[in-house]
Design a protein around this motif. Sequence first.
Motif, PDB file in Angstrom:
ATOM      1  N   GLU A 211       0.793  -1.157  -0.042  1.00  0.00           N
ATOM      2  CA  GLU A 211      -0.036  -0.099  -0.121  1.00  0.00           C
ATOM      3  C   GLU A 211       1.050   1.353   0.072  1.00  0.00           C
ATOM      4  N   TYR A 212       2.344   1.137   0.388  1.00  0.00           N
ATOM      5  CA  TYR A 212       2.910   2.403   0.323  1.00  0.00           C
ATOM      6  C   TYR A 212       3.383   2.576  -1.121  1.00  0.00           C
ATOM      7  N   ASP A 214       3.228   4.121  -4.438  1.00  0.00           N
ATOM      8  CA  ASP A 214       2.475   4.852  -5.044  1.00  0.00           C
ATOM      9  C   ASP A 214       2.636   4.841  -6.833  1.00  0.00           C
ATOM     10  N   ASP A 215       2.395   3.650  -7.191  1.00  0.00           N
ATOM     11  CA  ASP A 215       2.759   3.402  -8.681  1.00  0.00           C
ATOM     12  C   ASP A 215       1.513   2.429  -9.207  1.00  0.00           C
ATOM     13  N   ALA A 289      -4.305   7.583   2.001  1.00  0.00           N
ATOM     14  CA  ALA A 289      -3.632   8.662   1.380  1.00  0.00           C
ATOM     15  C   ALA A 289      -2.775   9.567   2.086  1.00  0.00           C
ATOM     16  N   ARG A 292       0.329   7.652   3.093  1.00  0.00           N
ATOM     17  CA  ARG A 292       1.195   7.422   1.758  1.00  0.00           C
ATOM     18  C   ARG A 292       2.019   8.628   1.430  1.00  0.00           C
ATOM     19  N   THR A 293       1.213   9.627   1.594  1.00  0.00           N
ATOM     20  CA  THR A 293       2.055  11.199   1.254  1.00  0.00           C
ATOM     21  C   THR A 293       3.360  11.517   2.289  1.00  0.00           C
ATOM     22  N   ARG A 296       6.182   9.018   1.350  1.00  0.00           N
ATOM     23  CA  ARG A 296       6.579   9.681   0.169  1.00  0.00           C
ATOM     24  C   ARG A 296       7.748  10.674   0.289  1.00  0.00           C
TER      25      ARG A 296
END
Length: 390
Positions: A211-212, A214-215, A289, A292-293, A296
């Motif tokens: 889930e981490y 982002d692709d 979300a 994840r942000t 990143r």
Amino acid sequence: MGVNETELSFGRVRDCVAAIRPYVPGKPAEEVAREYGIEEVLKLASNENPLGPSPRAVEAIQAGLADLHVYPDGSGFHLKRAISSHFGVHAEQVTLGNGSNDVLELVARAYLEPGVNAVFSQHAFAVYALATQAAGAEAKVVPARPADDPEMPFGADLEAMAAAVDECTRVLFLANPNNPTGTWVEAAELRALLDAVPPHVVVVLDEAYTEYVDDPAFPNGIELLAHYPNLVVTRTFSKIFGLAALRVGFAVSDPAIASLLDRVRHPFNVNALALRAAEAALDDDKFIAESRTVNRAGLVQWQQAAEAKGWSTVPSRANFITVLTPFAAGRVFETLLREGVIVRPLGGMEACGGLSQALRITIGTAEQNARVIEALERVLARLGDEDASA
């Protein structure tokens, strides 16, 4: 000191169990605070979500506190239904576990025994080796890509893993992204591995950190299940969902495999609060979300710091980064403790040979990352001065 089963007067343990070196969890922050007299200890060692748990999960737990006297639903009906709806699979494909570790061990319990083997990569998740050994099976550890590999240093060599499979192989374990290195495999090479593995081998794709990533082009094991009936995909609620304390994970597989795993699953292996919390967290899109942000940005922060300071790191798509230091990992770890910072040294982990000077550091908030970066810079300079003056 090892245990010799012949010396036990109260029973004779299996040789494979007596030889196990128990998994050593990360050092608790409270213990470091007591030992070193430090008020604010920062733990970035166990890949926990720095934002805490999903708020929806907390609400669900609070709503369930009045029912602590009631056993949980042993079938996990509502969570299975939520997982099946979220991922577009059938409920009979889902196996629930006390964390994804539990599901990995269910696979070992169902398929491994003396005389057969399991294949996994060097630098793989330690539980693969522990579960294999506990079952009395042989572990075929395939050398990882070398440190100077231009594409994926320390990554899994999938061609070599496929070649290691033989008539006695029953399970192949692969994490994507991998723990503890953070390395990964792309969709094409994953499909090539799945095509090469014979149907008598169960391929366990451990996606605890997926889930981490982002692709949208990153491989999604659950989408591959329709094409590979010998595939088992494991996930966890301990990482991006922030529910590590509750220990809940799951596997998705062909219904026939799921049925076998259910036969060796302990009754009520997932507690009632975990069932509630996981169901609520699954669709907490805002929290996921945000997590994840933050991750990143943290990875970029660490990569920029490493480049500026001349530190070597392993490419990562998870919520941690592996830093290669000039010193033994345990020595750096112990010195960082005195700074009130807990990370994970990889030198003592059996499956991590070749990473004796590596630290796995969880990605935290910007402020937490900055504190660890500054502490690590001080520690490395101090150890360098100590060696120079010795």
